[in-house]
Design an enzyme around this catalytic site. Structure first.
Site, PDB file in Angstrom:
ATOM      1  CB  THR A 127      54.952   0.394 -45.800  1.00  0.00           C
ATOM      2  OG1 THR A 127      55.313   1.171 -44.662  1.00  0.00           O
ATOM      3  CG2 THR A 127      54.448   1.291 -46.888  1.00  0.00           C
ATOM      4  CG  ASP A 183      54.986   3.172 -38.012  1.00  0.00           C
ATOM      5  OD1 ASP A 183      54.586   3.645 -39.098  1.00  0.00           O
ATOM      6  OD2 ASP A 183      55.820   2.259 -37.927  1.00  0.00           O
ATOM      7  CG  ASP A 233      53.025   5.666 -45.040  1.00  0.00           C
ATOM      8  OD1 ASP A 233      54.070   5.345 -45.609  1.00  0.00           O
ATOM      9  OD2 ASP A 233      52.197   4.834 -44.640  1.00  0.00           O
ATOM     10  CB  ILE A 258      51.040   2.973 -42.748  1.00  0.00           C
ATOM     11  CG1 ILE A 258      49.753   3.716 -43.104  1.00  0.00           C
ATOM     12  CG2 ILE A 258      50.962   1.534 -43.286  1.00  0.00           C
ATOM     13  CD1 ILE A 258      49.394   3.673 -44.593  1.00  0.00           C
ATOM     14  CG  ASP A 259      54.674  -0.993 -37.918  1.00  0.00           C
ATOM     15  OD1 ASP A 259      55.746  -0.880 -38.529  1.00  0.00           O
ATOM     16  OD2 ASP A 259      54.469  -1.866 -37.053  1.00  0.00           O
ATOM     17  CD  GLU A 264      57.859   5.214 -40.955  1.00  0.00           C
ATOM     18  OE1 GLU A 264      56.836   4.673 -40.504  1.00  0.00           O
ATOM     19  OE2 GLU A 264      58.536   4.720 -41.865  1.00  0.00           O
ATOM     20  CG  ASP A 318      59.041   0.406 -36.739  1.00  0.00           C
ATOM     21  OD1 ASP A 318      57.910   0.535 -37.228  1.00  0.00           O
ATOM     22  OD2 ASP A 318      60.087   0.676 -37.365  1.00  0.00           O
TER      23      ASP A 318
HETATM   24  N1  LIG Z   1      66.524  -3.520 -42.288  1.00  0.00           N
HETATM   25  C1  LIG Z   1      65.543  -3.453 -41.436  1.00  0.00           C
HETATM   26  N2  LIG Z   1      65.582  -4.192 -40.301  1.00  0.00           N
HETATM   27  C2  LIG Z   1      64.582  -4.158 -39.412  1.00  0.00           C
HETATM   28  N3  LIG Z   1      63.472  -3.399 -39.582  1.00  0.00           N
HETATM   29  C3  LIG Z   1      63.384  -2.650 -40.694  1.00  0.00           C
HETATM   30  C4  LIG Z   1      64.394  -2.639 -41.681  1.00  0.00           C
HETATM   31  N4  LIG Z   1      64.009  -1.809 -42.665  1.00  0.00           N
HETATM   32  C5  LIG Z   1      62.808  -1.306 -42.310  1.00  0.00           C
HETATM   33  N5  LIG Z   1      62.441  -1.809 -41.123  1.00  0.00           N
HETATM   34  C6  LIG Z   1      61.266  -1.514 -40.331  1.00  0.00           C
HETATM   35  O1  LIG Z   1      60.407  -2.633 -40.304  1.00  0.00           O
HETATM   36  C7  LIG Z   1      59.107  -2.147 -40.138  1.00  0.00           C
HETATM   37  C8  LIG Z   1      58.133  -3.192 -40.531  1.00  0.00           C
HETATM   38  O2  LIG Z   1      58.435  -4.276 -39.725  1.00  0.00           O
HETATM   39  P1  LIG Z   1      57.702  -5.608 -39.862  1.00  0.00           P
HETATM   40  O3  LIG Z   1      57.948  -6.458 -38.679  1.00  0.00           O
HETATM   41  O4  LIG Z   1      56.299  -5.289 -40.210  1.00  0.00           O
HETATM   42  O5  LIG Z   1      58.441  -6.250 -41.082  1.00  0.00           O
HETATM   43  S1  LIG Z   1      57.787  -7.156 -42.088  1.00  0.00           S
HETATM   44  O6  LIG Z   1      57.116  -6.293 -43.064  1.00  0.00           O
HETATM   45  O7  LIG Z   1      56.916  -8.104 -41.479  1.00  0.00           O
HETATM   46  O8  LIG Z   1      58.895  -7.861 -42.650  1.00  0.00           O
HETATM   47  C9  LIG Z   1      59.071  -0.957 -41.034  1.00  0.00           C
HETATM   48  O9  LIG Z   1      58.083  -0.079 -40.578  1.00  0.00           O
HETATM   49  P2  LIG Z   1      57.228   0.760 -41.656  1.00  0.00           P
HETATM   50  O10 LIG Z   1      58.216   1.586 -42.461  1.00  0.00           O
HETATM   51  O11 LIG Z   1      56.394   1.602 -40.765  1.00  0.00           O
HETATM   52  O12 LIG Z   1      56.461  -0.235 -42.458  1.00  0.00           O
HETATM   53  C10 LIG Z   1      60.453  -0.354 -40.864  1.00  0.00           C
HETATM   54  O13 LIG Z   1      60.499   0.662 -39.897  1.00  0.00           O
HETATM   55 MG   LIG Z   2      56.988   0.880 -38.872  1.00  0.00          MG
HETATM   56 MG   LIG Z   3      55.402   3.365 -41.102  1.00  0.00          MG
HETATM   57 MG   LIG Z   4      58.157   3.419 -43.475  1.00  0.00          MG
END
Ligand SMILES: Nc1ncnc2c1ncn2[C@@H]1O[C@H](COP(=O)(O)OS(=O)(=O)O)[C@@H](OP(=O)(O)O)[C@H]1O
Ligand SMILES: [Mg+2]
Ligand SMILES: [Mg+2]
Ligand SMILES: [Mg+2]
Length: 362
Positions: free
Chosen positions: A152, A147, A52, A149-150, A75, A297
């Site tokens: 993670t 972002d 990241d 790494i979206d 991020e 996101d």
């Molecule tokens: N509680 C809650 N509700 C909604 N979203 C949240 C929550 N917590 C985290 N995040 C954010 O979700 C990002 C990843 O979303 P995804 O759609 O990839 O989720 S998933 O991994 O498929 O479940 C993830 O992005 P990254 O941190 O970049 O991976 C977060 O920003």
């Molecule tokens: Mg993300």
């Molecule tokens: Mg991210």
């Molecule tokens: Mg993150």
């Protein structure tokens, strides 16, 4: 407009594609070197953090060189790397970011972007680059959102993740670039070649490019969301149950007469899949914990869907507001789909919500 003028945002698009591609090379190598060889049940937060941080360092360094006036809403920040306990992590990040920045120029890249063997940076320069992502966003002006790494959790599992970069002008997304190293080039061939870049510019369409050589002549495919019937419609939804209310999605699907099972994948790869017709609706309803969605996101995904002919809104049909700062504020979920299905999904959400409320009053 004179025929020989470049298209709006031509330079921004080229540079954003180069930055995202390099960041993808970096994250893929972090996964191969550091994650794959460790068991995923161990405490493996650090390789992700390495990926990241160093991806944000790379993208912000490139943006800063090309567009020094543009603020960035990213991020990550470097606070944890500036303290003594962050030294080991910091050294790895600097090494990885520099390795990526000094890699040989690819066709389409320019040395004036600060890339190639002569362009290593100091640790301070790279930490400052990460912290250039500290901008608070807002209603006016030009800014990028990143972002690095979206998804993670998907990255850790070796599944879907995306490097996501968007340019906003006066709170409107004008350009989105997403790199998806693990996404099959064609959903029809899931075990075939992987690695795609998705690009959308306001008024210029949505495109898929090969990740390994995005600037190659004639390699881009224009994306248009197809029409769906209840029989062909499927939902794209989160993998993590904490991120979206999947039971609610199920009810919305029933109301719409959807028979196909949902496709679950991490990250904004869901928007990419929607734009090329691999799924009909991306539905992300809040789980009720008061979590505020972040602009990085959704920004790149939002323009990709719109430029592929679709609509993106919250669960009430209201537009997403990218001008509120680093978050989307108190928006009520996200619904993205083709134009023909969108109103039906909003109506189905309304019905499912009313049922839920009636149920809770029993
Ligand atoms: N509680 C809650 N509700 C909604 N979203 C949240 C929550 N917590 C985290 N995040 C954010 O979700 C990002 C990843 O979303 P995804 O759609 O990839 O989720 S998933 O991994 O498929 O479940 C993830 O992005 P990254 O941190 O970049 O991976 C977060 O920003
Ligand atoms: Mg993300
Ligand atoms: Mg991210
Ligand atoms: Mg993150």
């Amino acid at each position: 407009m004179a025929a020989n003028l470049p298209a709006p945002y031509a330079a921004e698009t080229q540079i954003a594609i180069a930055a995202v591609r390099r960041a993808c090379v970096l994250t893929a190598s972090v996964f191969n070197k550091l994650v794959k060889q460790e068991t995923l049940t161990k405490d493996d937060k650090s390789p992700v953090t390495v990926g990241d941080f160093s991806a944000q360092a790379v993208v912000n360094t490139i943006l800063n060189r090309a567009f020094p006036e543009d603020p960035i809403v990213g991020e990550e920040d470097a606070a944890d790397l500036r303290v003594e306990s962050g030294k080991i992590l910091r050294d790895r990040i600097i090494e990885l970011a520099n390795e990526t920045l000094i890699a040989e120029l690819q066709p389409g890249e320019k040395e004036e972007w600060g890339l190639g063997p002569n362009h290593g940076r100091t640790a301070d320069q790279l930490l400052d680059a990460i912290d250039r992502g500290n901008y608070n966003g807002g209603r006016t002006g030009r800014m990028w959102t990143l972002d690095p790494i979206d998804g993670t959790k998907g990255f850790l599992r070796g599944e879907q993740y995306a490097v996501c970069l968007a340019l906003l002008v006066d709170a409107r997304v004008e350009l989105g670039v997403m790199g998806c190293p693990n996404l099959p080039v064609s959903a029809a061939d899931p075990s075939g070649p992987r690695g795609c870049i998705f690009v959308a510019v306001r008024g210029q369409g949505a495109f898929q490019l090969p990740l390994d050589n995005p600037f190659v002549e004639g390699a881009r495919t224009k994306l248009t969301i197809p029409t769906f019937t209840p029989e062909t419609l499927n939902f794209l939804e989160s993998v993590e149950k904490a991120h979206a209310k999947l039971s609610f999605n199920e009810r919305v699907g029933q109301v719409l007469g959807v028979t196909r099972a949902p496709t679950r994948m991490d990250s904004q790869a869901k928007y990419c899949s929607l734009a090329r017709g691999d799924g009909g609706v991306y539905l992300r309803m809040p789980v009720g914990t008061g979590y505020r969605e972040k602009i990085w996101d959704h920004a790149a995904g939002a323009i990709l869907v719109e430029e592929a002919g679709g609509i993106i809104s919250d669960g009430r049909g209201e537009p997403l507001d990218f001008g509120l700062g680093r978050t989307l504020g108190e928006n009520f979920g996200v619904v993205a789909s083709g134009k023909d299905v969108h109103a039906k999904v909003i109506a189905a959400i309304k019905q499912a919500k009313a049922e839920e409320e009636a149920q809770s009053q029993l």
